[in-house]
Enzyme design. Structure first.
Site, PDB file in Angstrom:
ATOM      1  N   ALA A 180      -6.508  61.867  -8.399  1.00 30.11           N
ATOM      2  CA  ALA A 180      -7.850  61.607  -7.959  1.00 30.11           C
ATOM      3  C   ALA A 180      -7.700  60.738  -6.879  1.00 30.11           C
ATOM      4  O   ALA A 180      -6.344  60.701  -6.871  1.00 30.11           O
ATOM      5  CB  ALA A 180      -8.671  60.406  -8.912  1.00 30.11           C
ATOM      6  N   GLU A 182      -8.522  57.280  -3.702  1.00 25.00           N
ATOM      7  CA  GLU A 182      -9.733  55.913  -3.798  1.00 25.00           C
ATOM      8  C   GLU A 182      -9.597  56.094  -2.595  1.00 25.00           C
ATOM      9  O   GLU A 182     -10.154  54.982  -2.104  1.00 25.00           O
ATOM     10  CB  GLU A 182      -8.494  54.897  -4.180  1.00 25.00           C
ATOM     11  CG  GLU A 182      -7.838  54.054  -3.470  1.00 25.00           C
ATOM     12  CD  GLU A 182      -5.869  54.911  -3.352  1.00 25.00           C
ATOM     13  OE1 GLU A 182      -5.911  56.491  -4.107  1.00 25.00           O
ATOM     14  OE2 GLU A 182      -5.106  54.465  -2.749  1.00 25.00           O
ATOM     15  N   GLU A 216      -9.496  53.965 -10.082  1.00 22.98           N
ATOM     16  CA  GLU A 216     -10.016  54.515  -8.638  1.00 22.98           C
ATOM     17  C   GLU A 216     -11.241  53.362  -7.785  1.00 22.98           C
ATOM     18  O   GLU A 216     -10.684  52.383  -7.098  1.00 22.98           O
ATOM     19  CB  GLU A 216     -10.882  55.487  -8.702  1.00 22.98           C
ATOM     20  CG  GLU A 216      -9.704  56.539  -9.006  1.00 22.98           C
ATOM     21  CD  GLU A 216      -8.028  56.721  -8.321  1.00 22.98           C
ATOM     22  OE1 GLU A 216      -7.716  56.738  -7.004  1.00 22.98           O
ATOM     23  OE2 GLU A 216      -6.932  57.421  -9.064  1.00 22.98           O
ATOM     24  N   HIS A 219      -8.841  50.134  -6.507  1.00 30.09           N
ATOM     25  CA  HIS A 219      -8.253  50.283  -5.551  1.00 30.09           C
ATOM     26  C   HIS A 219      -9.267  50.359  -4.310  1.00 30.09           C
ATOM     27  O   HIS A 219      -9.081  49.815  -3.313  1.00 30.09           O
ATOM     28  CB  HIS A 219      -8.040  51.521  -5.570  1.00 30.09           C
ATOM     29  CG  HIS A 219      -6.596  52.654  -5.605  1.00 30.09           C
ATOM     30  ND1 HIS A 219      -6.030  51.912  -5.726  1.00 30.09           N
ATOM     31  CD2 HIS A 219      -5.906  53.341  -6.479  1.00 30.09           C
ATOM     32  CE1 HIS A 219      -3.753  52.624  -6.030  1.00 30.09           C
ATOM     33  NE2 HIS A 219      -4.722  53.031  -6.724  1.00 30.09           N
ATOM     34  N   GLU A 238      -0.147  51.115  -7.022  1.00 26.97           N
ATOM     35  CA  GLU A 238      -0.580  51.644  -8.064  1.00 26.97           C
ATOM     36  C   GLU A 238      -0.773  51.134  -9.170  1.00 26.97           C
ATOM     37  O   GLU A 238      -1.118  51.245 -10.731  1.00 26.97           O
ATOM     38  CB  GLU A 238       0.295  53.083  -8.022  1.00 26.97           C
ATOM     39  CG  GLU A 238      -0.025  53.741  -6.530  1.00 26.97           C
ATOM     40  CD  GLU A 238      -1.272  54.413  -5.981  1.00 26.97           C
ATOM     41  OE1 GLU A 238      -2.534  53.975  -7.650  1.00 26.97           O
ATOM     42  OE2 GLU A 238      -1.341  54.776  -5.626  1.00 26.97           O
TER      43      GLU A 238
END
Ligand SMILES: [Zn+2]
Length: 687
Positions: A180, A182, A216, A219, A238
């Site tokens: 995925a 962000e 996400e 983020h 991360e």
């Protein structure tokens, strides 16, 4: 952005205008798209940067819909002749706040959508929340959408900063290189990251959606509103999103999943596994140019980074840690920051010298093993040195002295107390434990290190295991079995701990550590005489078969998540150990599907195991059935289960067919790794 009239167009910010578009004479829409319109005129960006921009492109554009596969931008489907007589529109979007170019995203395609909204307690504003997927899959996107509604208020409260953009979309893409991405205001990701079918998907699929969406969302603050200064600080993004998305936020929304202890089995385990290699690297690693970014998206940046942050959170306390994060974010809003800035924030909140505590954890490679020597007078002597999975550290590789929170747990009766002040910040030290005959270091397995006890102490800890917390028991098994594998201690010592613990253990997470340890042990011995492997299989059956007999194959209504997980683990472990009774049961369940089209005997949580057993112990008929499922899966997780099974066959001819699929375009690049993981797992079983 120029798109067909009926297509949905998306970008980081809301649409500001959309009107019909007509190509200038002799200019096709493709041509206009590729040359006439530069991004800057359509979407505001903070600053430019060619490589990160193309990264963002690669992660979103042109990967949004089955029909458009294989085209680089997927926008016209070869219908350019229709362009001159209408059917096109040009859409403009609001300008973003200052942001990094790698977060830029836009997309267009034939999407269906679900929507809801978030009312910010901070601002009183209502933020529209949407999720986009293809028409045939949108019904599986509800859970992914709901998570945003549940998690955003928690993030706003923790960070004390409102979500910064006027909308938040999620786009489910059919083809996606990472899991995925962000992009600010337009999160994107692959189908397994966001789709969940409540009827047919296993619990693991639900957890994956929750984890990815929460990661996400973290983020949106940590990474988007404040971005690392350069990729050498990638870990900051991360590791933090991992800690929030897989522990802090998960624990507040789904405490029944026990995310705090589950973190040990996922991230701490993989962090220690990779970082025990001689070839590992420090968390903060040089990244001279952006072409090397892909190499640092690894378990060190994500899992070790998150594990050292969890350790720091344990040392300073969760409230102060999160307060420090909020201070850090507020100081650097819409700007760039680096590791020392985060340490400053947490130092301000906690009063501790965080930079000093953390320096060697992020700047040096590896982690220590703490060897405990009991001196017989209530004193213990502890010594730290770098741990390598090969057990052969050389003096020049063993120069780092870490700041190690020993977190010594002792018992007074069955009441535990933890000495938070016991810190080892030299090569060795002595600590007084007089009066405590039960003790264990690294309480709650909060530290990023292993502990090596004497064989006598280890078996004593096994007998006393019911006194200890889940996290403690997980850590004991993980340490003892890893140290034995690496040659620091005898395998027999770790197996006696496992045996002792297995007598009383009822929880999933310690069992999962035991299962994984025996699996790895078998892998170590796979070229040895058959009787060694048989003995390990016998041990697996003796430990896990009673669990299968007790729990059966079907989840019961009201079963806690970990009960379902333990059932799945026990069945799959005993099946992997080739217990004839369990194999027969699983094969008969698959036969009902293959012969009568009846899938009611395949519980979603056991589907991967049943599919893989069917191809591993079956023939062409089973293989073809799985291939049908692969080609027409009811949901993304079933497709993944079929991939594992297609690569699990022991029939060389059938395996060849699978490899041909990898070469002839039947498998998307994004899925290749799954086949190889499955083959690698099968290779521990001799053919
Ligand atoms: Zn991330």
């Amino acid at each position: 952005m120029i798109a067909r009239d009926h297509e949905t167009v998306l970008a980081n910010m809301p649409e500001s205008s959309s009107k019909p578009w007509k190509a200038p004479t002799n200019v096709s829409p493709e041509h206009a798209l590729s040359e006439s319109y530069e991004l800057g005129s359509l979407i505001g960006t903070g600053h430019s940067g060619a490589a990160p921009l193309s990264e963002a492109f690669g992660k979103t554009e042109g990967k949004v819909e089955g029909k458009t596969e294989g085209k680089t931008e997927g926008k016209t489907e070869g219908k350019t002749e229709a362009s001159s007589d209408g059917g096109w529109k040009i859409t403009k979007f609001d300008q973003t706040p200052p942001m990094s170019t790698y977060l830029l995203a836009f997309a267009c395609g034939e999407f269906a959508q679900l929507s809801s909204e978030h009312k910010s307690a901070k601002t009183g504003q209502t933020i529209p929340l949407r999720i986009f997927a293809t028409e045939n899959q949108i019904s599986q996107a509800q859970f992914g959408l709901d998570i945003k509604k549940w998690a955003l208020p928690v993030y706003e409260e923790i960070f004390d900063i409102p979500y910064a953009l006027p909308k938040l979309d999620t786009l489910v893409a059919h083809d996606f290189d990472a899991g995925a991405m962000e992009n600010w205001g337009l999160i994107t990701g692959r189908t397994t990251a966001y789709l969940y079918d409540p009827e047919k998907s296993p619990l693991s699929a639900k957890k994956r959606v929750a984890v990815v969406q929460c990661h996400e969302l973290a983020h949106m603050w940590f990474g988007d509103i404040v971005t690392m200064k350069w990729w050498d600080n990638l870990w900051l993004n991360e590791a933090f999103a991992t800690l929030m998305g897989e522990l802090v936020i998960l624990d507040r929304i789904w405490p029944e999943w026990k995310p705090r202890s589950a973190f040990l089995n996922t991230h701490l385990t993989s962090a220690l596994a990779l970082d025990s290699q001689r070839s590992s690297h420090p968390i903060e690693v040089e990244c001279p140019d952006e072409n090397q970014i892909a190499q640092i998206f690894d378990a060190i940046s994500y899992s070790k980074g998150a594990s050292v942050l969890r350790m720091l959170m344990g040392v300073v306390g969760e409230d102060k840690f999160l307060k420090g994060v909020s201070i850090y974010l507020k100081k650097h809003l819409y700007g760039n920051a680096e590791t020392k800035d985060l340490w400053e924030g947490i130092s301000e909140a906690s009063g501790l010298d965080v930079a000093k505590i953390m320096a060697n954890w992020t700047l040096k490679v590896g982690f220590p093993v703490i060897t405990v020597k009991e001196k017989g007078n209530g004193q213990i002597e502890v010594k730290q040195s770098r741990f390598l999975s090969t057990g052969d550290v050389k003096p020049e590789e063993d120069e780092t002295v870490w700041w190690v929170p020993l977190e010594i747990k002792t018992f007074n009766g069955d009441k535990p107390s933890i000495d938070h002040k016991a810190v080892l910040n030299e090569r060795s030290g002595s600590f007084d434990l007089s009066g405590a005959d039960v003790f264990k270091l690294n309480a709650e397995t909060v530290g990023v290190y292993r502990v090596n006890y004497s064989p006598e102490r280890l078996s004593q800890l096994g007998r006393q295991s019911s006194l200890f917390s889940t996290e403690d028991r997980v850590g004991l098994v993980s340490d003892a079995t890893s140290l034995a594998r690496a040659g620091y201690s005898k395998t027999s010592g770790s197996l006696s701990l496992v045996n002792e613990l297995g007598k009383t253990e009822t929880e999933y997470l310690p069992w999962a550590q035991i299962g994984a340890a025996l699996d790895k042990l078998k892998a170590v011995w796979w070229q040895q005489p058959e009787d060694v492997r048989n003995a390990i299989n016998k041990l697996r059956v003796s430990l896990f078969k009673p669990v299968v007999n007790r729990m059966g194959y079907e989840n019961q209504k009201g079963d806690a998540p970990e009960v379902c997980e333990l059932r799945e683990l026990a069945v799959s472990t005993v099946a992997a150990a080739e217990d004839p009774e369990v194999l027969t049961e699983l094969k008969s369940r698959f036969d009902s599907l293959m012969n009568d089209g009846n899938d009611s005997r395949i519980p979603p949580d056991l589907q991967r195991t049943i599919f893989s057993i069917a191809t591993r112990h079956g023939g062409e008929q089973e293989y073809n059935k799985i291939l049908d499922i692969y080609n027409k899966p009811p949901n993304p997780s079933t497709k993944v289960d079929a991939m594992y099974a297609l690569a699990a066959t022991r029939d060389a001819k059938l395996l060849d067919r699978t490899f041909t699929m990898l070469e002839n375009g039947s498998v998307k690049n994004q899925d290749m790794y799954i086949f190889y993981v499955s083959v690698a797992e099968s290779s521990t079983t001799p053919r």
